[in-house]
Scaffold this motif. Structure first.
Motif, PDB file in Angstrom:
ATOM      1  N   PHE A 171       0.819  -1.219   0.000  1.00  0.00           N
ATOM      2  CA  PHE A 171       0.000   0.000   0.000  1.00  0.00           C
ATOM      3  C   PHE A 171       0.855   1.273   0.000  1.00  0.00           C
ATOM      4  CE2 PHE A 171      -2.935  -3.190   1.465  1.00  0.00           C
ATOM      5  CZ  PHE A 171      -4.140  -2.840   0.878  1.00  0.00           C
ATOM      6  N   ALA A 172       2.167   1.119  -0.150  1.00  0.00           N
ATOM      7  CA  ALA A 172       3.045   2.295  -0.111  1.00  0.00           C
ATOM      8  C   ALA A 172       2.908   3.094  -1.391  1.00  0.00           C
ATOM      9  CB  ALA A 172       4.494   1.868   0.083  1.00  0.00           C
ATOM     10  N   THR A 173       2.988   4.429  -1.251  1.00  0.00           N
ATOM     11  CA  THR A 173       2.913   5.317  -2.417  1.00  0.00           C
ATOM     12  C   THR A 173       4.260   5.954  -2.750  1.00  0.00           C
ATOM     13  OG1 THR A 173       2.301   7.149  -0.958  1.00  0.00           O
ATOM     14  CG2 THR A 173       0.510   5.884  -1.959  1.00  0.00           C
TER      15      THR A 173
ATOM     16  N   ARG B  27      -1.262   9.820  -2.874  1.00  0.00           N
ATOM     17  CA  ARG B  27      -1.983   9.708  -1.605  1.00  0.00           C
ATOM     18  C   ARG B  27      -3.421  10.226  -1.757  1.00  0.00           C
ATOM     19  NH1 ARG B  27       2.919  11.899   2.281  1.00  0.00           N
ATOM     20  NH2 ARG B  27       4.127   9.935   2.281  1.00  0.00           N
TER      21      ARG B  27
ATOM     22  N   ASP C 146      -5.407   7.623  -3.320  1.00  0.00           N
ATOM     23  CA  ASP C 146      -5.832   6.606  -2.343  1.00  0.00           C
ATOM     24  C   ASP C 146      -7.109   7.052  -1.624  1.00  0.00           C
ATOM     25  OD1 ASP C 146      -3.698   5.042  -3.012  1.00  0.00           O
ATOM     26  OD2 ASP C 146      -2.447   5.594  -1.291  1.00  0.00           O
TER      27      ASP C 146
ATOM     28  N   GLN D  13      -0.983   1.147  -7.454  1.00  0.00           N
ATOM     29  CA  GLN D  13      -1.265  -0.159  -6.856  1.00  0.00           C
ATOM     30  C   GLN D  13      -2.006  -0.028  -5.541  1.00  0.00           C
ATOM     31  OE1 GLN D  13       1.749  -3.460  -6.710  1.00  0.00           O
ATOM     32  NE2 GLN D  13       1.710  -3.008  -4.516  1.00  0.00           N
ATOM     33  N   SER D  14      -1.598   0.907  -4.710  1.00  0.00           N
ATOM     34  CA  SER D  14      -2.239   1.043  -3.397  1.00  0.00           C
ATOM     35  C   SER D  14      -3.715   1.373  -3.541  1.00  0.00           C
ATOM     36  CB  SER D  14      -1.521   2.135  -2.594  1.00  0.00           C
ATOM     37  OG  SER D  14      -1.570   3.378  -3.280  1.00  0.00           O
ATOM     38  N   THR D  15      -4.088   2.250  -4.505  1.00  0.00           N
ATOM     39  CA  THR D  15      -5.487   2.601  -4.705  1.00  0.00           C
ATOM     40  C   THR D  15      -6.290   1.401  -5.221  1.00  0.00           C
ATOM     41  OG1 THR D  15      -4.774   4.849  -5.241  1.00  0.00           O
ATOM     42  CG2 THR D  15      -7.031   4.270  -5.806  1.00  0.00           C
TER      43      THR D  15
ATOM     44  N   ILE E  94      -6.940  -0.878  -2.409  1.00  0.00           N
ATOM     45  CA  ILE E  94      -7.969  -0.321  -1.510  1.00  0.00           C
ATOM     46  C   ILE E  94      -9.360  -0.589  -2.067  1.00  0.00           C
ATOM     47  CG2 ILE E  94      -8.957   1.853  -0.696  1.00  0.00           C
ATOM     48  CD1 ILE E  94      -6.070   2.863  -0.367  1.00  0.00           C
TER      49      ILE E  94
END
Length: 768
Positions: free
Chosen positions: A18-20, A102, A105, A153-155, A158
Motif C-alpha cells: 500500500f506504499a505510495t 496519496r 488513495d 497499486q495502493s489505490t 484499496i
C-alpha cells in the motif's frame, strides 16, 4: 503459533503493497504518466456503468437513488476530467506526485464507499434479475477500476479490499443461492485481479527501474567518455579479440600527431588500426595481451629517437569477464634521460665522472664474494688542501679532474675499478694482483700524480700517499679491506708522505694504541689527573728581565710516564678534545699567572682547530674573570697555518680576542705561507721567529739574514720579535746582534712547573 516476528514481517509486506513513495523518482513519474493516461477511461467506465444500472431501477426506486446520485457522480467525474486535462502532459516533482498518489488513495476510499452504499441502497428495490444486474455492476466496476488503477497499486488494492470484501460478505448473507455463487465467483476473480495488479505493477516497476539504470549507465558512460576524451593522458580502448583500436581520446590523437613521422599511419587513421604499429615485435605483445595474468602490463618501447611508455589494463564487467582493454601512451624520452642522469649521479662522481663510494663498495663486494685475489690501493693527495685554500675551490676542482684523468691512464687492468671516495681520496681495485704488482702500480701512481699540473695561471705541484691492502689475506670483506688500506695510508702519511705502504699488523696495533691514547686522554681531561702546565720563560735581551712565560701542557701517565706533547696534542686535535685541553691550559695558566709577583705575562698557544668558531674569546673572558688576571698580562699565540683556513673566520676570532685587551702573537713565523700578507691582515703584538732559523743562524748566512730581516721588520712595525729555540751562547749573541727584542730557549730556561724556575741566573750568565 505465529510469533511476533512473523506478524511484523507480514505487516511490513502489507504496508509495502500500500506504499505510495519510491526511492526512484523516475518510477514515480512513470506511474503518474501511466495513471494519467487511464483517468479518462476510468471516469468513462464509472459514468457508463452507473447510468446503465440506474436506468434499470427507474420507476422501481426513488429518483434520489436513480437520478440525482448518478448525476452527482457524473458531474464529479466531469469536473475531475476538466481539472485533469490541462495537467495531462505535465510531470510534477516527485514530492508532488507522492501527494497526488496519496490523494488518489483517498479518492479510492470514497469511490469504494460510494459503490457499496449505492448498491446496498438499490438492493431492496431489486428483483431476482436486477439483483444479478447489481452483482454484475459491482464486478464490472470493481475489475475495471482495478485495472485502470494498476499504476496506483495502493489505490487498486484499496478498491479491491473495500468493494470486493464488502459485497462478498453482503451477497453471502442474502441466502440467495445464485447471489452466493456469484459472490464466490466475484471473490475468486477479485483475488485473481489483485494478483494481476501486483504482478503487473512489479513488472512495471522492474521495467522502469531497469530503464532508469540503463539510462544512468548510459549517462555515466557518456560522462566517462567525455572525461576520458578531455583527459591530458593519451588513452585508447582496444578490442581484445582483434587488437584493433576502437576509441582514442583527443590527447591520444595529439600524441600520435607528434609521432606520425615514426609511424606508418596518420593520427586521423588511429581508430580502426591495430596496436601492432607501436611494437617492434607485435607477436610478443599479442601473447602478453592474450594472457590475462600478464595484465596490467607496462613497457617502454623505443620508437625511432623517442621512447614511448605503454600501459595496458583490462576493462572487466561486473562478473569479472574481460570486455575490453585500455591502453595509455606517453612520450617519456626526457624522463628516461633524466632517470638515466639521476642513476648516473647516484653511481658516479659528478666532478670526475669516476665511480663513487657506493658503486665502488658494490664492485668490491662482488669481487670479494667471488673469492678472487685483488689489491686495493687507497690514494690520498698531499698538499691538495693548500691549493684549495690558496687558489680557491674552482682551482681545486680542476685539479681533481686532472688527477682523475691521470689515474684513468694508468689503471687500465682488465676488471680494474677506479673511484673517488670523497674529497681528495681515491681508490683502485686491481684484480688478480700480488704484492709486487700493487707496489709497482702505487709507485707509478705517486710518480704521475707528483708531476706539475697546469692551473691557469701557472702550475702547481702536489703529491700522493698510497695505502695498500691485499685480498683475501688482509680482508675478506669490503669494509675490512678498506679499513686496512686506510690504516696503511695513515702510516704512509706518518712516514713522510709521498710513499706507498702495504698494510702490516703492526700498523693496526699503532692505530689501536692511538685509539687507546685518545681514550686515556679523555679520561685525564675529565678527571684532571696527570695533566699539568709547565712554563718556559721569555726574557728581554735589553734588560734581562722575564717579560712572559709560555704555558706548555704536560701529561704524566701512571704507566707510560711522561707522554710528549708531540704525541698527544695531535690526537686531541683529531679527536675533538682540543677545546677541552685548550680550556684546561688557559684556565690553569691564568690562575698561576695571577700569583706571579714579577707581573710577567703568560703566553698560551691556541690550536688552529680552536679558531674560527667564536668560542676562544668566550673561554678567554671566562678564564680572565675567574682568575682576576689583567687582560694585558695574557698573550695568545697562533701559528701561521691557522690563518690559512678561509672557510672559518679566524681573523674575526683574533679581533674579538684583541678587543678584550689580550695581546696576540704570531708563532713559528717564516714556516707558513705568505707571512707578510698575514702581518697586513692583522696587527700582531709579537712575532716569534721559528727556532729552525735561530738554530742555524750561526752557521748559515741565509738563516742569519732571515732573523735579521724579521727583527728589522718588527722594529719598523713596532712589534716585539722573539727568537725561539736559543740553546747556546753563540745563538744568543747572534740574535742579540741581529736586533731581536726577546729570546726564548733552553739556554734561558727549560719548561718547568710553576715556581720552579732558574732562568734569571742563566740570563745573567749569558749577558755576562
Amino acid at each position: 503459533m505465529v510469533g511476533p516476528p512473523v506478524i511484523a514481517r507480514l505487516a511490513a509486506s502489507v504496508a509495502a503493497l500500500f506504499a505510495t513513495q519510491s526511492r526512484n523518482p523516475e518510477l514515480l513519474r512513470e506511474r503518474r504518466i501511466a495513471l494519467s493516461r487511464m483517468v479518462p477511461l476510468l471516469y468513462t467506465i464509472l459514468i457508463a456503468n452507473t447510468w446503465g444500472l440506474a436506468v434499470t431501477f427507474i420507476g422501481k426506486a426513488p429518483s434520489l437513488v436513480t437520478f440525482y446520485i448518478p448525476v452527482v457522480l457524473s458531474l464529479v467525474c466531469c469536473v475531475r476530467l476538466v481539472q485533469w486535462w490541462p495537467r495531462r502532459n505535465v510531470v510534477p516533482p516527485p514530492e508532488v506526485i507522492t501527494r497526488e498518489l496519496r490523494s488518489t488513495d483517498r479518492l479510492g476510499v470514497l469511490l469504494s464507499a460510494w459503490i457499496n452504499v449505492w448498491c446496498f441502497t438499490l438492493f431492496p428495490y431489486a428483483d431476482d434479475i436486477t439483483k444479478g444486474h447489481i452483482a454484475f455492476f459491482v464486478a464490472i466496476t470493481l475489475l475495471s477500476s482495478m485495472f485502470c488503477l494498476i499504476a496506483a497499486q495502493s489505490t487498486a488494492l484499496i478498491v479491491a479490499s473495500l468493494v470486493g470484501m464488502a459485497n462478498f460478505i453482503f451477497f453471502m448473507m442474502t441466502g440467495n443461492a445464485n447471489l452466493e455463487s456469484m459472490a464466490v465467483t466475484l471473490f475468486v476473480v477479485t483475488l485473481a485481479a489483485v494478483v494481476i495488479v501486483i504482478t503487473q505493477n512489479q513488472h512495471f516497476t522492474h521495467m522502469v527501474n531497469a530503464r532508469t539504470e540503463a539510462r544512468q549507465k548510459h549517462e555515466e558512460q557518456g560522462r566517462l567518455l567525455r572525461m576520458i576524451d578531455d583527459m591530458p593522458i593519451a588513452a585508447m580502448t582496444i578490442d581484445p579479440a582483434s587488437f584493433v583500436i576502437t576509441y582514442a581520446n583527443k590527447a591520444a590523437v595529439r600524441l600520435v600527431e607528434q609521432l606520425e613521422h615514426l609511424l606508418p599511419i596518420k593520427a586521423s587513421e588511429l581508430v580502426g588500426t591495430s596496436t601492432d604499429i607501436f611494437h617492434a615485435v607485435p607477436d610478443r605483445q599479442r601473447r602478453i595481451i592474450d594472457d590475462p595474468a600478464s595484465l596490467p602490463f607496462h613497457s617502454r618501447t623505443p620508437l625511432g629517437n623517442e621512447i614511448v611508455d605503454l600501459q595496458l589494463a583490462a576493462v572487466t564487467a561486473n562478473d569479472g569477464s574481460r570486455i575490453g582493454l585500455m591502453l595509455t601512451l606517453a612520450i617519456v624520452t626526457k624522463e628516461v634521460e633524466a632517470e638515466r642522469h639521476i642513476w648516473h649521479l647516484a653511481r658516479y662522481d659528478a666532478l670526475t665522472q669516476l665511480a663513487n663510494r657506493s658503486t665502488f663498495h658494490e664492485a668490491l663486494r662482488r669481487h670479494l664474494e667471488a673469492r678472487l685475489p685483488a689489491a686495493l690501493l687507497f690514494i690520498d693527495l698531499d698538499g691538495f688542501k693548500l691549493v684549495n685554500d690558496t687558489r680557491g675551490h674552482r682551482a681545486g676542482d680542476r685539479l681533481l679532474v686532472q688527477v682523475a684523468d691521470r689515474l684513468r691512464s694508468i689503471c687500465e687492468a682488465p676488471g680494474a675499478s677506479l673511484a673517488r671516495l670523497g674529497g681528495d681520496e681515491f681508490a683502485v681495485l686491481i684484480p688478480h694482483s700480488e704484492d709486487a704488482d700493487a707496489r709497482a702500480l702505487a709507485v707509478r701512481v705517486i710518480g704521475l700524480l707528483s708531476e706539475p699540473y697546469d692551473l691557469d695561471p701557472g702550475q702547481v705541484r702536489i703529491g700522493a700517499s698510497v695505502g695498500i691492502a691485499l685480498a683475501p689475506e688482509q680482508g675478506e670483506t669490503g669494509e675490512l679491506l678498506l679499513a686496512r688500506a686506510d690504516i696503511a695510508l695513515y702510516a704512509a702519511k706518518s712516514a713522510g708522505k709521498g710513499v706507498a705502504l702495504v698494510f702490516a699488523p703492526e700498523m693496526e696495533a699503532r692505530i689501536q694504541e692511538r685509539v687507546l691514547l685518545e681514550g686515556q686522554l679523555r679520561e685525564a681531561l675529565q678527571d684532571r689527573q696527570g695533566l699539568s702546565v709547565f712554563y718556559q720563560p721569555i726574557v728581554s735581551i735589553k734588560t734581562g728581565q722575564v717579560t712572559a712565560r709560555e704555558a706548555l701542557v704536560r701529561w704524566y701517565h701512571p704507566v707510560r710516564g711522561w707522554i710528549p706533547p708531540s704525541e698527544f696534542v695531535p690526537v686531541a686535535e683529531q679527536s675533538g678534545l682540543i677545546d677541552a685541553l685548550g680550556e684546561f691550559v688557559l684556565t690553569t695558566a691564568c690562575r698561576d699567572a695571577a700569583l706571579w709577583e714579577d707581573g710577567a705575562r703568560v703566553a698560551v698557544n691556541v690550536s688552529a682547530a680552536q679558531l674560527g668558531r667564536d668560542l676562544v674569546a668566550q673561554h678567554i673572558l671566562s678564564a680572565l674573570v675567574n682568575s682576576r688576571l689583567a687582560p694585558d698580562r695574557l698573550e695568545v699565540e697562533v701559528t701561521e697555518t691557522a690563518l690559512l683556513d678561509e672557510g672559518r673566520d679566524v681573523i674575526g676570532d683574533l679581533r674579538r680576542i684583541r678587543a678584550l685587551g689580550v695581546r696576540v702573537a704570531l708563532d713559528d713565523f717564516g714556516t707558513g705561507f705568505s707571512s707578510l700578507a698575514h702581518l697586513r691582515l692583522f696587527p700582531f703584538d709579537k712575532i716569534k721567529i721559528d727556532g729552525s732559523f735561530v738554530k742555524e743562524a750561526t752557521s748559515r748566512p741565509d738563516c742569519a739574514a732571515i732573523v735579521r730581516a724579521v727583527a728589522d721588520l718588527g722594529r719598523r712595525l713596532g712589534v716585539t720579535t722573539v727568537a725561539e729555540g736559543v740553546e747556546t751562547r753563540a745563538q744568543y749573541a747572534c740574535v742579540r746582534e741581529e736586533g731581536c727584542t726577546e729570546v726564548q730557549g733552553y739556554l734561558i730556561g727549560r719548561p718547568a712547573p710553576n715556581g720552579e724556575e732558574d732562568e734569571l741566573e742563566m740570563v745573567d750568565s749569558c749577558q755576562a
